[in-house]
Every structure is written in structure tokens, then in C-alpha cells.
Design an enzyme around this catalytic site. Structure first.
Site, PDB file in Angstrom:
ATOM      1  N   GLY A   1       0.813  -1.215   0.000  1.00  0.00           N
ATOM      2  CA  GLY A   1       0.000   0.000   0.000  1.00  0.00           C
ATOM      3  C   GLY A   1       0.840   1.254   0.000  1.00  0.00           C
ATOM      4  N   ASN A   2       0.180   2.377   0.236  1.00  0.00           N
ATOM      5  CA  ASN A   2       0.894   3.654   0.298  1.00  0.00           C
ATOM      6  C   ASN A   2       0.236   4.552   1.342  1.00  0.00           C
ATOM      7  OD1 ASN A   2      -1.134   5.517  -1.099  1.00  0.00           O
ATOM      8  ND2 ASN A   2      -0.905   3.871  -2.601  1.00  0.00           N
ATOM      9  N   ARG A   3       0.816   5.703   1.566  1.00  0.00           N
ATOM     10  CA  ARG A   3       0.411   6.567   2.679  1.00  0.00           C
ATOM     11  C   ARG A   3      -0.661   7.597   2.333  1.00  0.00           C
ATOM     12  NH1 ARG A   3       3.731   5.607   6.803  1.00  0.00           N
ATOM     13  NH2 ARG A   3       5.810   4.805   6.328  1.00  0.00           N
TER      14      ARG A   3
END
Ligand code: C5P
Length: 241
Positions: A29-31
Site C-alpha cells: 500500500g501507500n500513505r
């Protein structure tokens, strides 16, 4: 107050960040928090638009007056965005979309192999923004309208009429890299974020340069994400008349 310059317009906004499953419990995932995309959705509603918000893994309250479609992966986000954009006047891709996904999603949880790490094979995800540009280019060509994206985006008979807006986080050579990306992806506007120093991910503030196809860049000084959103919608509305 805000202008009602999106009255009668349909817009699609993607927000948040995609998750690419490895197994039933793990993902890449990412932020991205979704704050900028949600600000875009709220301000579009306030300017009179009919808004579809495609939200990838966002834990924020639904913006009042928007239709929210929840997705998890890049492939799900692509499906939802392409479906919603079929009759849209503008598509804003604010979501952070994973460039790659694990080649396989395991049916059961990946086991530790005697403490040895297991390599993860990745495959490319489709570039949804580029695909939107490509679809518009193809439709315009079929309709005999010029293939250059620009003002009058809604005038192509039989063409996907949408104005296309992309986001990009660039750290160096912002203008040159941004202009190249704008052209490569075939979008009308590219919002180039300044990342770092309490900006962008998970913060209420943003600062950006909006690159405009066939026009001069617009600087948006550090401020609430609503300010950037309003600048984007103003530029979108100007291309819809
Ligand atoms: O090339 P880059 O990832 O910097 O481009 C960012 C822009 O492209 C964002 O608007 C993002 O939503 C979009 N994007 C996409 N599909 C991908 C990767 C990025 O639509 N697979």
C-alpha cells in the site's frame, strides 16, 4: 461564496491509495490519506456538480451530496473510474495508484519458510490516467476532432467529453518532469505536489503547481487542500465552457 460553475456537470474524483493484496491478510500500500480527493469532492458539490467519489481505502466520513464508490485495488479503481467516467464532464485522478501488484494473490496466508524471505513477483498495473487520455484521443480521432487535448474538451461529438486532471508528486526538475508527464499522459491539467515539510500525505495543507495544457502554470501557495481544490475546479470549469 463559491461560484456555481459546475452546475449540471458530472465529475469523477478518485481519492486515497490502492492496496494490492499478497494474501488474505497482507497487502502492498501507500500513505495517501484521501484528504485532497475528499476536498475535491466537497468543493465540487459546493460548486453544483454531481460527484462520484471513487475512494480507495479512505477512513474519512462520506462527503455530503457525493456518490461514494469504495474500492481496494488498482484494478477495482480502474473499473469504477472507467464506468463512472462514461458520461462525465471531468475526471480528477487524485488517488495514489500502485504501479505494480503481486503477480499472484495467495489463497492462504504466506508462511515463513525457515525464516527465509520469500521473493515477491510483481506485475504492472494499468495506468488509468493514461488510459483515460488514450480513450479520449481515440474517440476524438474517430469523430474527426483534433487529437490535441485542450480547450473545448466537451465539444467532441461522440468523444468522451471529459476534462482530465492528474496528480504527480515530483521532487526535482518539477516543471520539466511535470510538463513531460502532462503530455505523455494526455491530460489537461497536472497538479504537481510539493512533497515533504509537513505537506501532502495526511496533512490538511498542500502546496502545488498546476500545469495547464496549452497554458501557463498556476502556482497555489501553501494552504488548505480546499484552496487547491477550488483552483483545480476553476480551471476545469474554464475548459468546459
Ligand atoms: O506516473 P505517476 O504515478 O507519477 O502519475 C500519477 C498520476 O497518475 C496520478 O493522477 C495517479 O492517480 C495516476 N495513476 C493512474 N494509474 C496508475 C498510476 C498512476 O491513473 N497505475
Amino acid at each position: 461564496g463559491r461560484p456555481r460553475d459546475l452546475e449540471g456537470r458530472k465529475v469523477v474524483v478518485s481519492a486515497g491509495g490502492t492496496r494490492e493484496a499478497l494474501d488474505p491478510v497482507r497487502f502492498l500500500g501507500n500513505r495517501s490519506s484521501g484528504l485532497q480527493g475528499y476536498a475535491l469532492a466537497r468543493t465540487a458539490v459546493a460548486r453544483g456538480a454531481e460527484v462520484t467519489l471513487v475512494a480507495a481505502n479512505v477512513s474519512l466520513p462520506d462527503p455530503a451530496g457525493a456518490k461514494v464508490v469504495r474500492v481496494e485495488s488498482a484494478l477495482e479503481l480502474r473499473e469504477a473510474v472507467l464506468t463512472a467516467s462514461a458520461d462525465a464532464d471531468a475526471v480528477v485522478m487524485a488517488a495514489a495508484v500502485a504501479d505494480f501488484r503481486p503477480a499472484v494473490r495467495r489463497e492462504s496466508k504466506i508462511k515463513k519458510r525457515d525464516g527465509e524471505p520469500e521473493p515477491i513477483e510483481l506485475v504492472k498495473n494499468p495506468d488509468i490516467l493514461a488510459e483515460l487520455g488514450e480513450r479520449r484521443r481515440a474517440a476524438r480521432q474517430a469523430a474527426g476532432v483534433g487529437s490535441v487535448p485542450g480547450p473545448g474538451a466537451s465539444s467532441g461529438v461522440g468523444a468522451p467529453p471529459y476534462v482530465i486532471v492528474g496528480f504527480a508528486a515530483e521532487t526535482d526538475d518539477v516543471l520539466a518532469n511535470g510538463q513531460a508527464k502532462l503530455a505523455r499522459k494526455g491530460c489537461d491539467l497536472l497538479v504537481v505536489n510539493q512533497v515533504g515539510e509537513g505537506l501532502a500525505f495526511g496533512t490538511p495543507d498542500n502546496a502545488a503547481t498546476v500545469l495547464v495544457a496549452g497554458g501557463s502554470p498556476v502556482e497555489v501557495p501553501r494552504g488548505p487542500k480546499e484552496d487547491l481544490a477550488d483552483t483545480v475546479w476553476g480551471l476545469v470549469a474554464a475548459r468546459l465552457v
